[in-house]
Design an enzyme around this catalytic site. Sequence first.
Site, PDB file in Angstrom:
ATOM      1  N   GLN A  42     -55.674  24.826  81.162  1.00 29.19           N
ATOM      2  CA  GLN A  42     -55.974  23.871  80.100  1.00 29.19           C
ATOM      3  C   GLN A  42     -56.727  24.625  79.009  1.00 29.19           C
ATOM      4  OE1 GLN A  42     -55.437  21.476  78.239  1.00 29.19           O
ATOM      5  NE2 GLN A  42     -55.774  19.734  79.616  1.00 29.19           N
ATOM      6  N   GLU A  99     -46.253  27.708  72.736  1.00 36.59           N
ATOM      7  CA  GLU A  99     -45.764  26.414  73.252  1.00 36.59           C
ATOM      8  C   GLU A  99     -45.222  25.554  72.107  1.00 36.59           C
ATOM      9  OE1 GLU A  99     -47.571  24.688  76.632  1.00 36.59           O
ATOM     10  OE2 GLU A  99     -48.121  22.897  75.497  1.00 36.59           O
TER      11      GLU A  99
HETATM   12  P1  FAD Z   1     -52.251  17.624  89.735  1.00 35.10           P
HETATM   13  O1  FAD Z   1     -52.196  19.045  90.124  1.00 35.10           O
HETATM   14  O2  FAD Z   1     -51.548  16.636  90.591  1.00 35.10           O
HETATM   15  O3  FAD Z   1     -53.802  17.239  89.622  1.00 35.10           O
HETATM   16  C1  FAD Z   1     -54.228  15.997  89.079  1.00 35.10           C
HETATM   17  C2  FAD Z   1     -55.506  15.563  89.764  1.00 35.10           C
HETATM   18  O4  FAD Z   1     -55.228  15.237  91.146  1.00 35.10           O
HETATM   19  C3  FAD Z   1     -56.578  16.635  89.815  1.00 35.10           C
HETATM   20  O5  FAD Z   1     -57.831  15.989  89.727  1.00 35.10           O
HETATM   21  C4  FAD Z   1     -56.394  17.276  91.183  1.00 35.10           C
HETATM   22  O6  FAD Z   1     -57.575  17.878  91.672  1.00 35.10           O
HETATM   23  C5  FAD Z   1     -55.988  16.055  92.007  1.00 35.10           C
HETATM   24  N1  FAD Z   1     -55.103  16.403  93.114  1.00 35.10           N
HETATM   25  C6  FAD Z   1     -54.103  17.314  93.131  1.00 35.10           C
HETATM   26  N2  FAD Z   1     -53.493  17.332  94.323  1.00 35.10           N
HETATM   27  C7  FAD Z   1     -54.111  16.394  95.079  1.00 35.10           C
HETATM   28  C8  FAD Z   1     -53.923  15.936  96.421  1.00 35.10           C
HETATM   29  N3  FAD Z   1     -52.975  16.457  97.199  1.00 35.10           N
HETATM   30  N4  FAD Z   1     -54.745  14.932  96.867  1.00 35.10           N
HETATM   31  C9  FAD Z   1     -55.719  14.418  96.086  1.00 35.10           C
HETATM   32  N5  FAD Z   1     -55.936  14.823  94.809  1.00 35.10           N
HETATM   33  C10 FAD Z   1     -55.150  15.785  94.322  1.00 35.10           C
HETATM   34  N6  FAD Z   1     -48.586  16.699  80.487  1.00 35.10           N
HETATM   35  C11 FAD Z   1     -47.351  16.220  80.138  1.00 35.10           C
HETATM   36  O7  FAD Z   1     -47.135  15.006  80.162  1.00 35.10           O
HETATM   37  N7  FAD Z   1     -46.348  17.062  79.751  1.00 35.10           N
HETATM   38  C12 FAD Z   1     -46.506  18.404  79.720  1.00 35.10           C
HETATM   39  O8  FAD Z   1     -45.572  19.134  79.381  1.00 35.10           O
HETATM   40  C13 FAD Z   1     -47.784  18.944  80.084  1.00 35.10           C
HETATM   41  N8  FAD Z   1     -48.016  20.284  80.096  1.00 35.10           N
HETATM   42  C14 FAD Z   1     -49.233  20.777  80.520  1.00 35.10           C
HETATM   43  C15 FAD Z   1     -49.422  22.164  80.600  1.00 35.10           C
HETATM   44  C16 FAD Z   1     -50.645  22.676  81.009  1.00 35.10           C
HETATM   45  C17 FAD Z   1     -50.829  24.170  81.091  1.00 35.10           C
HETATM   46  C18 FAD Z   1     -51.716  21.806  81.340  1.00 35.10           C
HETATM   47  C19 FAD Z   1     -53.052  22.344  81.749  1.00 35.10           C
HETATM   48  C20 FAD Z   1     -51.533  20.425  81.275  1.00 35.10           C
HETATM   49  C21 FAD Z   1     -50.290  19.901  80.885  1.00 35.10           C
HETATM   50  N9  FAD Z   1     -50.043  18.525  80.840  1.00 35.10           N
HETATM   51  C22 FAD Z   1     -48.826  18.029  80.474  1.00 35.10           C
HETATM   52  C23 FAD Z   1     -51.125  17.586  81.207  1.00 35.10           C
HETATM   53  C24 FAD Z   1     -51.083  17.252  82.718  1.00 35.10           C
HETATM   54  O9  FAD Z   1     -49.915  16.531  82.999  1.00 35.10           O
HETATM   55  C25 FAD Z   1     -52.341  16.433  83.028  1.00 35.10           C
HETATM   56  O10 FAD Z   1     -53.471  17.229  82.927  1.00 35.10           O
HETATM   57  C26 FAD Z   1     -52.310  15.655  84.341  1.00 35.10           C
HETATM   58  O11 FAD Z   1     -53.375  14.708  84.313  1.00 35.10           O
HETATM   59  C27 FAD Z   1     -52.467  16.498  85.598  1.00 35.10           C
HETATM   60  O12 FAD Z   1     -51.360  17.244  85.846  1.00 35.10           O
HETATM   61  P2  FAD Z   1     -51.384  18.345  87.032  1.00 35.10           P
HETATM   62  O13 FAD Z   1     -50.033  18.857  87.160  1.00 35.10           O
HETATM   63  O14 FAD Z   1     -52.491  19.294  86.844  1.00 35.10           O
HETATM   64  O15 FAD Z   1     -51.731  17.363  88.276  1.00 35.10           O
END
Ligand code: FAD
Length: 292
Positions: free
Chosen positions: A179, A17
């Site tokens: 993560q 990455e």
């Molecule tokens: P979601 O999948 O939306 O989840 C976030 C929270 O909401 C979780 O607690 C989940 O259980 C909950 N949730 C999900 N769907 C629902 C629903 N329908 N109703 C109620 N609750 C729900 N951040 C950046 O800014 N840029 C990046 O390039 C970046 N790359 C990443 C790559 C990886 C592999 C990982 C693991 C993280 C990365 N992050 C990045 C961090 C990420 O943006 C954060 O962890 C963020 O807080 C959550 O993103 P997510 O897409 O997992 O969110």
Amino acid sequence: MKIIELLQKETLSLSFEVFPPKTETSFESVRTATEEIARLRPSFMSVTYGAGGGTSRFTLDIARAIKDLYGVPTLAHLTCVSSTRATVRRKIEEIRAAGLVNVMALRGDIPPELADADRSGWDYRHAVDLIAELKAADAGFCIGAACYPEIHPESADQKEDIRHLKEKVDAGAEFLTTQMFFDNNLLYNFLYKIREAGITVPVIPGIMPITRANQVARAIQLSGSFMPQRFKSLVDRFGSDPAAMKQAGIAYATDQIIDLYANGIRNVHVYSMNTPDVAAKIRGNLSDILGK
Ligand code: FAD
């Protein structure tokens, strides 16, 4: 090449990455680091995206360079939190126009100033909304999503987290990247639970080499990761000696990766954070295992 196709191969592989420059002036140094990492011939490289879109232009520039100049399959990250539908649709169009086929669909962290905001009117509240938007674009993207072996910090419990993870897969995520974690048993336990919940897509473990003592607090804050005593001892013993800490951190990450491969994982993603020397050392440590 689509990442889902790469993941079907039987061979072991590593992906790396990079994160985009924050300013125009640092672009060249990031480009150079990217090129050096690309020369290690990873299975793919991912390029992160600034939450709120701050560095989004650079994400595309770097991702395009990886694909076009270095010929390495590329995964462009995209976040949606607090973005409008028009902005996200424009970004998706730019990704498509750049010829990028792999997109990591993320919500992004909620900016502190919006922590208490009313989210009911937001165009995108969760990553699943972005996955739906990417599918609706009908551009044939291979979509990835994030997952959390130690649960996302906002989730009440793992059951709820896995339920939402399944929604992302059902919406169209074809693979998941984890993560960071520092105890492989957490990953194995997580895999067991998501498979039981009916999530069958490939999961790519994400390994973060900690090479400086001051990265530890940040890593815990970002991921809420559990630090095994073995890792804490290493930081206690070598944390004040930068060269020794770097060597020990690379060895620890290598050890985690070897254990993952030994337990049936085929692709590991390394959070190499624009450090080609760290990426090269990990790659070198695994040369015979990777067979090239
Ligand atoms: P979601 O999948 O939306 O989840 C976030 C929270 O909401 C979780 O607690 C989940 O259980 C909950 N949730 C999900 N769907 C629902 C629903 N329908 N109703 C109620 N609750 C729900 N951040 C950046 O800014 N840029 C990046 O390039 C970046 N790359 C990443 C790559 C990886 C592999 C990982 C693991 C993280 C990365 N992050 C990045 C961090 C990420 O943006 C954060 O962890 C963020 O807080 C959550 O993103 P997510 O897409 O997992 O969110």
